[in-house]
Structure formats: C-alpha cells, structure tokens
Design an enzyme around this catalytic site. Structure first.
Site, PDB file in Angstrom:
ATOM      1  N   HIS A   1      -7.750   2.052   6.923  1.00  0.00           N
ATOM      2  CA  HIS A   1      -6.783   3.144   6.753  1.00  0.00           C
ATOM      3  C   HIS A   1      -6.874   4.204   7.840  1.00  0.00           C
ATOM      4  CE1 HIS A   1      -5.841   1.396   2.955  1.00  0.00           C
ATOM      5  NE2 HIS A   1      -7.109   1.482   2.582  1.00  0.00           N
TER       6      HIS A   1
ATOM      7  N   ARG B   1      -2.217  20.498  12.000  1.00  0.00           N
ATOM      8  CA  ARG B   1      -3.150  20.671  13.122  1.00  0.00           C
ATOM      9  C   ARG B   1      -2.683  19.817  14.281  1.00  0.00           C
ATOM     10  NH1 ARG B   1      -4.962  15.433  12.574  1.00  0.00           N
ATOM     11  NH2 ARG B   1      -5.302  14.774  10.428  1.00  0.00           N
TER      12      ARG B   1
ATOM     13  N   GLU C   1       0.150   6.374  -5.581  1.00  0.00           N
ATOM     14  CA  GLU C   1       1.555   6.201  -5.211  1.00  0.00           C
ATOM     15  C   GLU C   1       1.853   4.741  -4.929  1.00  0.00           C
ATOM     16  OE1 GLU C   1       1.968   8.928  -1.881  1.00  0.00           O
ATOM     17  OE2 GLU C   1       1.622   7.301  -0.477  1.00  0.00           O
TER      18      GLU C   1
ATOM     19  N   LYS D   1      -1.546  17.133  -1.331  1.00  0.00           N
ATOM     20  CA  LYS D   1      -0.508  16.103  -1.236  1.00  0.00           C
ATOM     21  C   LYS D   1       0.456  16.229  -2.403  1.00  0.00           C
ATOM     22  CE  LYS D   1      -2.454  12.682   1.765  1.00  0.00           C
ATOM     23  NZ  LYS D   1      -3.802  13.239   1.878  1.00  0.00           N
TER      24      LYS D   1
END
Lengths: 497, 171, 497, 171
Positions: A235, A292, A200, A116
């Site tokens: 999540h 993917r 973040e 990331k």
C-alpha cells in the site's frame, strides 16, 4: 519574505527544503537526532541543533523541543516536510500560538482533512464523488461487520489518521475481518498515535491518481495536474508518473476542478494533494487530502516547471501565487522511483546497515533527491527511504528510457535495496503499456527474485573484487600460467569459462 | 584469493597480463585491462568491451556492481569460526527464525509443539514502523520460542526454533 | 534507427552523446588516446578502442584510425561532438564515402559554412544582415591595412576556419595590425590547420546571441530560440543563458526566422547554431554558423524540454522532426557556466594536474555534464573544459539563485579552476541587471583576484585540514590545555582568534 | 602539526574537547564537533553553525573547501630541501619566469640585457592550444634566457631570469 526557517525533518526532503531556503537567501535551520549527527541532511543547513535520542518521539516528533529550538534560533517559520509532524494539527496549532509560521495549511484545515471520516463528509457536501464506505468509526465489531456486509467484500480497512499504507488491510472474507481490524488498528496506533480505523469499498482495478494544488492566502487556488501513483507495494507508492496514461484532457480538467472545489471547501492554504481512486470506467472517487508536500512532488515540478517548495515558502510569507490556472501547462513526461532500503525478495522487509559505496546517476533530465552517501549508516529508526530518482522526457517513452539507464547506473552497495526491482517494474510490458493499477505489483511480481547474473559479468566482477581486495595493488608477479589455482568444478551453474 | 559466491568457493588471482592483467581461476585465464578510477570504481576493458565496476567491501564481503547487476562475494572465515556459527544457527536456516534487522515482537502466533506448514504465519515483527508477518518456509514443529510479545530482538538472535516433524525423513 | 554509433570525442560531450545512444538502445562506441585510458568518457560507452598517443593529430584528429575503428566495430554512424573533427568537412565527406553516416550536416554544407568568408556571401545573398568587413582574405598586408582603414578602427581579426576564440585579435590602432595579423594567423594555423584570417568591424557593446536550429532531410527547419553568450573571456564563452535579456518576442521571431532562412539557403541538415551579434540599437548581424552541437546546448534543452542530441541521432537515422515551429515554446530560464581548469587570477591560463577531490552539485533544476572525478588527472593535451553546470529556474532570478548555490557546492580541489570566478561573474550587479555584452569581463574584471577568505572559515578549514591529515584519527589525548603550541603572532592579517 | 597558509606558518592541533574536539593554536582554543562523512568530507558544528568541509590532499598540500571558499595549506618541507629550492629559483619569484604548466615557447620577445618595465611582454607560450603572453611583473633587466622559439618547457624550469636593474635599491 521569511528570513529563517527550521526544517523539522530529516533525509532527502529536509535537503530539498534547505536548498529552496538557501537559494532564496533564507537561513536554513536543521535538527537531528543523536544517530543522525552525520546524516546527510544537516550538511545542507546553515545551522543545526540536536533534538535528542534516536526514537522519533524524543527527536523528530518532539514538539516541545522543536519549538524551543526554533525560538532560541530566532526562526520565523517551520517547514515540516512530509511524515513526522507534517500532518499533525496540534503541532501546526502550537506553531501558530508560539508566533511561528507553520509552512502548510491552517491547523483547523489539517485537523478537518486529517480525519478521513470528516473529510469524506466535507467532500460529499461539496458535491464531489466519494467512495462507498462507513461514515463513522466505531468500537463495536458488529458495526464493522455490518458495514462490510453492506458495502460488499472485498473491503478495505483504513486508518482515519493514516497515510503511507500504514494501518491498511484488504479483507476478502468476513472470517478474516476481526484479525485484520485488530492488526490495522494496532499499526495505526503505533504509526499515528490514533487507532481509529474505518471500512470502505475496495475497487477492483483502481488507479491511484492525485491532483497537486496550490492555494494562497487570498484564496487563489490552482491545480498543477495529476500524478499517477498506482504502482504500490504494501500500500505504499514506489513509482509515480505524470501525465497519467489513463487521463484525457476533459477528465484531467474535471478532476483538477474537483480538487480545487474540495480545497476551497476546506479553506485550504499552501500546497496540498487531493487523492482520487480512478475506476476502470473512468469514474473517480475522493480518497483523501494530503495536507503537505508529497514525496512525489518532483515529477510535477519537472512537467510544469514550477518549484513547489519555493512556492510553499512564498505563500507562507504571504505572497500571492504569481500565475493563474491558464498559465499552467504540462510538458513532456516525468517518472519517479523511490529507492528504499528493503529486500524485494523478502516481502520488502526493511533493511539497515552501512552503505559501503554509493554512486548516483546524473544526466539530462535526471534528478536524484538523495539522503545517502558512501559510508552512510542506514539505521532502523526511521522510514527506509534512501532517495528518489526522477527522470524527465519529451514523452513517456523517453522518460522511461532515461529512468532505465539511470537505475542501471545507480550504485548502492552493502545493504539490500530495491533498485533492481524498480528496474524490472518499469521495464515490465504492462508498465510500458501504461496498464497500471494498484494491483500491479502483487499481480506481476508475486514472488520476486532478482534475475540471475550472467557468467560474463561474474568474471568481470570477480576480477574487480580481487583487484580491489588485494589492497588496490595486485602483487602477483610475472605474466604467465599460475601454478595452482584450486579447481572450481564445484561451481556448478556458475562455471566461469 | 578465496571468495565465496552463492555458497560456492571461488579461487581467483590477478596477475600481470599482455593486455594489462590476467584473471586466473581453475587454471583457465581471461585477459583484461583494469584501470583505477575514483575510489571504489574500476574500468575494465575486454577486447573492446568496456565495463565499469563499482566495488564496496567490509571485513566480511566484497560487493561488486556492474551495469545494474550486484555480485556479493563473501570472504571465507576461519573454519573454526564458521563451525561455531553453524552451531549457533542449529543447522538449516529455514528452521531458525531470525529477524532480518533489529525488530520488535508484536505478536507470536504459535506455541511450542505446534505443527506448522509452509506459509503459516509464525510471528509479527515491527521494524521501521512497519509490521511484517514472518511465515514458515518449511513444514515443521515449533521447538523453542525465545522471545515474547513486546520484546526487542537484535539481528543474529533466534526468535523461534523449528524442527523437522517426527518421522519425517524427507529433509 | 541507427544501431551502433562511434563517438569521436572525449570528455563531457562524449558522455552526453553516449547517454543519448544508450537510452535509445543504440550501442555507444568510444575512442580514447593513451592518457585517456582512465578518462571518464569511456566508462559510459559499451565499447571503447584505443586511438593512439596523446597528441590530438595521432588520436582524436586521426581520421584514418577513427574510420578504421568504426568499420571494424561495425558502426553505422559517427557522432563528432564539438571541437576536434566536428566541423571538418573532409571528415564528413570521408564518412559519406566509407558508408558511415556522419551525424551532422552534409560535407558540402560544412565546407560552405566553415569558411567565414564564403558564408558571409551566402548570408548576404539570402538577404540576412551581415557585419561590415572584408569579403576576401589576402596574403598582402596592404589589403588588410586598407580594409581596416575603410571599416574604421577598432577592427577584429578572425580566423576563417575559426571558432572558440582561437585566432581572434582586436586591433585598436593601425600600428598594431601587422603583429596581430601574424599572431592570429599562427594561432589559427595551429588550431585549425588553416591560417587564413580576415577583418571585420568591431561593434562597440555587442551581445553575442545565437539561434539553435534543427533541420531534417525533408527540409523541415525549425528554430529553438536563442542563447545569449555574451560573457566571454579570451573570446570564448564561459556563461550562457536563455532567454536573452535583450530580446523581445518580435525580435526573437525575426532572428529565429533569419536563422531558418540562412539554414535553408545552405541546405542545412541536422542541428546547428546561427550566431549573431546584437548591437545596442537591437540591429543584429550574422556572425557564423556552427555546424554541430554546441557546448551550450543544454540550456536550450532546459527551456524547450527538447533533447537535441536525441534529435540529432533521429534526424541522422532519416526520421522527420516530430514537431513544428508552433509546438515549440520557451519556459522558464536556464543558465550554463563552463567549468575550466584555468587560473582566473592569471589571465585564465590553463591549468593541469590531479583532481584530489571532486564533488558535484545536484538538486532541482541542476544539471552537471561532467568529464571529471576524484583522482582524475587533467592533462595538458586537450581543451581545459572540465564540465558544464546548468541551472533551470521558473524565471531568470531563480535560475541565478540555483546556479549561485550550485557553484558554492561545486568542489574541485587540487587544480586551479574558475568556479569562484564564475560565482563572482553571475553575482555581479551588471549581470543581475542583464546588462551583458562581450566586453563584460574585461570591463568588470580587469585584474581579477579571488576574494580573501574570512578568518572564521579559515579556522574551520584548519580544523578540517588537521583532522584529515592526522590519518583521519586524531590521536591527541585528553581534553585540556595543550602544552606548547608555537605562537603564531606571525600570522598577521590571518590572526585567527 | 605545521601547515603553511599564504606563506605564514600555522601550528595547530586537534584534541578531544567537551563538544567533541578542540582546535588548539597559539595557546588559544576553539571547541567544535567534527563528524566524518563520505571520503574527504567532514561535518563541523560550532555552536549550532554547521559547516561542511571538503578536504583533498597530496604529499605537498592540503586543500580545504568550505561553502565555495578554497584554502590551500602547504606541508612544510625539510628546511634543507626548502633552501635548495630557494636557490634554484634565485630568490624573488617575480624575477624568475616559469611556465605555469608544460608549454611550448612560441616566441621570446626580449634579449639578454634588455631593460623591461612592469607590463612589458616577455614571451609568448602556448598550452592547450592557446597562446598566452607572459608579462613582467617588475622593472628589471633580462639576465638569462634558457629556451628558444619552439622549445617545450616543463613546469619548474626557469625560462627567463630577470634581475634588478643596476643601482636600484628599492628592492
């Protein structure tokens, strides 16, 4: 065209890929762990080989064994599905080295986008918007603390190698940061073998909107529009739909073009998904690229008419994408509900056990990608997804109407599951209004309880239970008053008559 | 036959009736027509209303689904069996912490003798690759901890046993 | 919007209509004959009422009883499905008189178009092309003989009230005319209660191409493109597809516009189908109008994304069609195979009995509108259609690939059926080339035999049969040479090892 | 157990084997692994090849479907039962005309004593609203006609009995 493909996965996605293979005349080779001997997916294969014991590391993550089987069975390619090895760049590289085509992006692309932190840099350089956050991970708590302070609470901890909500934590206050970092890192390590986490900014009411892309080896890259995936628990997405109620044509085009720009910057090949967060002011921020096929790919197939898995295989075979951006159109509306073995009344805790009866809905616009059957034993070893129910409609309203009816007709008895919860989610007034953001479930279902059954239905259920249990041949004699049924005043709220 | 629904015992029989069958319970009656469809599926008609009932059963339970609603009936165990079950669970289930499925203990968050309140975290379990924080549903004191970090726990095993706080007469 | 609809039909179409009702929040009321107490269709209804004994005249054709049930149950409309009362103008008129909305065209339109002879006149006056033939029926053999002579042999005898191939005969030579007229008239009388027949020209290699239309009460009339239905056995369609391989955009537009012109001339309301014969030289001729939903409507739904049954209900509710001709587009390709209880090795003779096991295909682009289940008893009383399998694909090739796989995965054990035959039809080279006309089956499958099974499969089947039969718990002891299995040299062609 | 396939008797057993099970027939063997799936469905593995077999059975038959191919096995009847069946059908089935399902006789096209050739129409039957012309599969003479126009005929009933023409030795 490829001739023989090993499908390194299990459950509904392995079946989905096998169908595409078999339709195209490609031999589908399955693999299975010991407890998966009678799993549904190997029934859809032309060949199937044992990987090893239940543990994923010894079976579906066992790279050596999978490569060995692929070579012995004379496969020319491997499709990884989603999860397991799908975003493992070492595996993709190993395939390349062993002369097997990995159906997905090149190993270097997976590696780049799999981090990331690295991918945030790439996107920043490509000029697409990213969310404020750490540019680096660290081993030093103090650096995390400072970064969080700079960004401003609440912040989000995320696993660099992550996906599926694993290794994610929301932190509201500095005093919770240390514990959350530790727990997230441990979970990330366990799920992905890499404990790296970063921080973040947490947007207030963000929508999760992602763009499907396809890219071929000539560099042609197109986007197949958005999927709105804001309905999440822990999540993890559980309801996805397209089109998003938040997009309008100009914003759709901008996000699609940003996704293509990012894909091109990464040298992207094959199918992929660029995930964005969409803020209330319609600003969007890059989140990550999933290198993917996605769980929720069917809703894109429904509204575009395009078979994404078939195109994955064709692209991997070296074929060019046979359409251009201008040929692609969204038509109607599609929604997906993920059916999980889990307990929505108990924080969605995974469930296991034997499915005593399973009956799946059908009908116009209904598609059910399922990995279960009556008598199937859900084990604790793997992700608790059971199936995906997808509904298409001329418009959002019809898609929802069809989905509602299909959820009512979906029968899974014997293990806890989220079917009724999903029904209540999509019938919530906020959902009907399209007012969906990632806080939807915590906000609207803080302490979910399955609604109480009504007494009429209880009577019918009791009759069916007794009829069924009495060896399917109720013996009781002549019509007339029964002698001595025990009183059931004790029944209280459930008094029947 | 006897079935237990929501901890209440129901006694119900199916007899032949004028419209096919008659459900008899508590001396009261409901006439209905039952037809057998595919395995586990039944068609019930009651004065024109049509109901499709799906039934799945094992030794302990009979599950019925009707139009999206699931009913779970339990088959009563022999009383003796029941009593020994009750013993092993040491009474009120809110005080005995059991894993809902086979799990790995990631971290025990309490010590024997700790006072805990409703909502306090007791233990982190991992199942199917997901961590789950188990919270207390009662105000209590930690009496026993039977497993340690890293242990695998099967269903039916008590991981943590709580007890009512001393002098607490509410329970 | 309508609140409660009685569905005066059975089998898959009753289920199809009930789904549309329930999705829209409309109460679906079913009806059933005595042997249909456990038929699949009533399981999809909110309410269901007994009509009477098995015989159609006493049940699904029993107008008085159906009207009585609809009024007692407080229905505001009746959907007739296809077959039975769907094209019965007296029934439509009766509904109108009793204050029930008949979901279909007005009674007078049904009456006009129900007469093939009258509708030919209408079409001729509207300036659309008709096939050369008799303008009148007759009781006089000599008039038929003269007409046939004028038109030129071969000629086609057709029932004026007809449909579904009943009452149709091809006559090659004058000496066969009398017998054929007698037999066709008898069959027409039995099927439709009207023995009127007439004669028209038999085209050499015609395609059967039909246009779907929708018309609302304001007169807005649109066409939803074509369906090619040339694959017929005994004059009844068994495979349908769209788009037709014979049409090109200009011809499609011309045929669509001709259909709309005919519909408008007839004052058409609701869904309907204008059938044409398409000659080898691309001339097309009006055949008839089917004033109802068609068996093969799902393929149109697949390529247009439009729910025809939902629009039938909305139009009947007085709503306007919410789209215009320019909003309608064909996308991809769809094919339908009709699954019948019949013996393709014995002139498609209908079959009956208990379905010992049924397992139906699913997957991307697959829809199965089915009226059967494991344990269902197929009776002799009604049309032997069991279900319809529909496959969508990005293009015709993919639709065929998906259909092939789905047919292989379609399990109906215990009664004779045409699944294997359909597989062989759609995999025939001529079909692949799109070279389909109404002579396709007689030409390519004059004496159809199900292909011989191979020996490997026989071994596996034998193992499964024995394993299953031994009470699902094979008792035989230790691994090792068995003592005395009898020799099976007698096996001949089927020697196993 | 004994099963009949295409009029041939097969004798087959399933024993435990090194890969799960062993099919034993004619002293020869095939090792395979069989797993049970949903009711009537089985998973068979043979050296990596995977086969899904669907089985449906009643008292007389076992049907198996594998990848689109259907196998119909018959369960042998007691010999005596068989013999009496054979008697009632008077030998060769091509000479006994039976309806494949309950039917109505629309029209008998022949008379007792008529000579018929292969392909000649014998009778028109109606089932499920469709007329079906039944043709002769043999050269023969009409021996008996047991039903008339308008009669309903159940399965298993001989409508028309043919016999070999006099002096015909081919048969």
């Amino acid at each position: 065209m490829l001739k023989k493909i090993l499908i390194a996965n299990r459950g509904e996605i392995a079946i989905r890929v096998a169908s595409a293979c078999r339709q195209m005349g490609i031999t589908a080779v399955g693999v299975y762990s010991e407890p998966d001997r009678t799993a549904k997916h190997i029934q859809y294969m032309d060949e199937a080989y044992l990987l090893g014991p239940a543990s994923p590391l010894e079976s579906y993550l066992n790279i050596d064994k999978i490569i060995e089987i692929a070579k012995n069975a004379d496969c020319d390619a491997i499709h990884p599905g989603y999860g397991f090895l799908a975003e493992n760049s070492d595996f993709a590289e190993r395939c390349e080295r062993e002369g097997l085509i990995f159906i997905g992006p090149r190993a270097e692309t997976i590696r780049l986008l799999g981090s990331k932190i690295e991918s945030r840099k790439l996107v920043k350089n490509a000029g697409a918007p990213i969310i404020p956050g750490m540019e680096l991970s660290s081993n030093n708590f103090e650096e995390y603390r400072k970064a969080a302070e700079e960004i401003g609470y609440p912040v989000l901890i995320k696993a660099s190698a992550g996906g599926g909500g694993k290794g994610m934590r929301i932190v509201e206050r500095e005093e919770d940061l240390a514990d959350a970092l530790e727990s997230a890192s441990r979970e990330a390590k366990s799920a992905f073998g890499d404990g790296t986490v970063y921080i973040e900014k947490l947007l207030k009411k963000p929508r999760h909107v992602e763009i499907q892309i396809l890219a071929d080896s000539t560099g042609r890259t197109v986007y197949l529009f958005e999927r709105e995936c804001s309905i999440q628990r822990r999540h993890q997405k559980i309801v996805e739909e397209t089109p998003s109620t938040a997009l309008y044509p100009e914003l759709r085009r901008k996000m699609g073009e940003a996704a293509v720009k990012i894909a091109k910057a990464a040298g992207y090949l094959n199918a992929g998904t660029v995930e964005f967060l969409l803020d209330e002011d319609k600003s969007f921020y890059f989140l990550e690229v999933n290198t993917r096929i996605q769980v929720e790919h069917p809703i894109t197939e429904m509204v575009t008419g395009i078979d994404l898995v078939a195109h994955q295989i064709k692209i991997a075979s070296g074929e060019e994408i046979p359409f251009e951006q201008k040929d692609l159109h969204q038509r109607g509306s599609a929604i997906e509900c993920r059916i999980y073995a889990e307990d929505p009344e108990n924080n969605f805790f995974p469930s296991s056990g034997k499915i005593l009866l399973c009956s799946e809905p059908t009908g116009p616009g209904i598609r059910c990608d399922s990995g279960i059957y009556s008598g199937y034993e859900v084990t604790v070893h793997y992700d608790p997804i059971l199936s995906k129910l997808i509904a298409y409609g001329e418009n959002r309203r019809q898609a929802l109407e069809r989905m509602s009816l299909a959820l009512k007709d979906y029968v899974v008895l014997g293990i806890k599951n989220n079917i009724r919860f999903l029904y209540d989610v999509i019938n919530h007034p906020e959902f009907h209004e399209g007012n969906t953001d990632t806080g939807f479930i915590p906000r609207n279902f803080p302490e979910y309880q399955i609604p109480q059954n009504d007494n009429d239905k209880l009577k019918y259920a009791l009759a069916a239970a007794v009829y069924h249990s009495e060896k399917k041949s109720p013996a009781v004699g002549v019509y007339g008053k029964s002698e001595a049924p025990t009183p059931w005043e004790t029944l209280g709220a459930f008094r029947l008559f | 036959m006897e079935l237990i629904y929501n901890d209440k015992k129901l006694n119900a029989e199916i007899a032949k009736g004028p419209n096919g069958y008659r459900l008899i319970a508590d001396g009261e009656e409901l006439d209905l027509d039952i037809g057998r469809l595919e395995s586990g599926a039944y068609s019930i008609l009651i004065k024109g209303k049509t109901v499709k009932a799906y039934v799945g059963s094992d030794k302990e339970s009979v599950f019925v689904q009707i139009n999206g609603s699931v009913f779970e009936f339990h088959i009563p165990k022999e009383d003796s069996e029941r009593r020994s079950d009750m013993d092993s669970a040491s009474g009120d289930e809110a005080y005995a912490i059991l894993p809902p499925m086979p799990s790995k203990v990631v971290k025990v968050l309490v010590n024997v003798g700790d006072k805990v309140s409703v909502g306090d975290g007791l233990i982190i379990l991992e199942s199917m690759k997901m961590e789950n924080l188990v919270k207390s549903k009662v105000d209590a004191v930690v009496k026993e901890i039977n497993f340690s970090d890293g242990d695998l726990v099967d269903t039916g095993k008590v991981i943590i046993q709580l007890e009512k706080p001393n002098g607490d007469n509410k329970g």
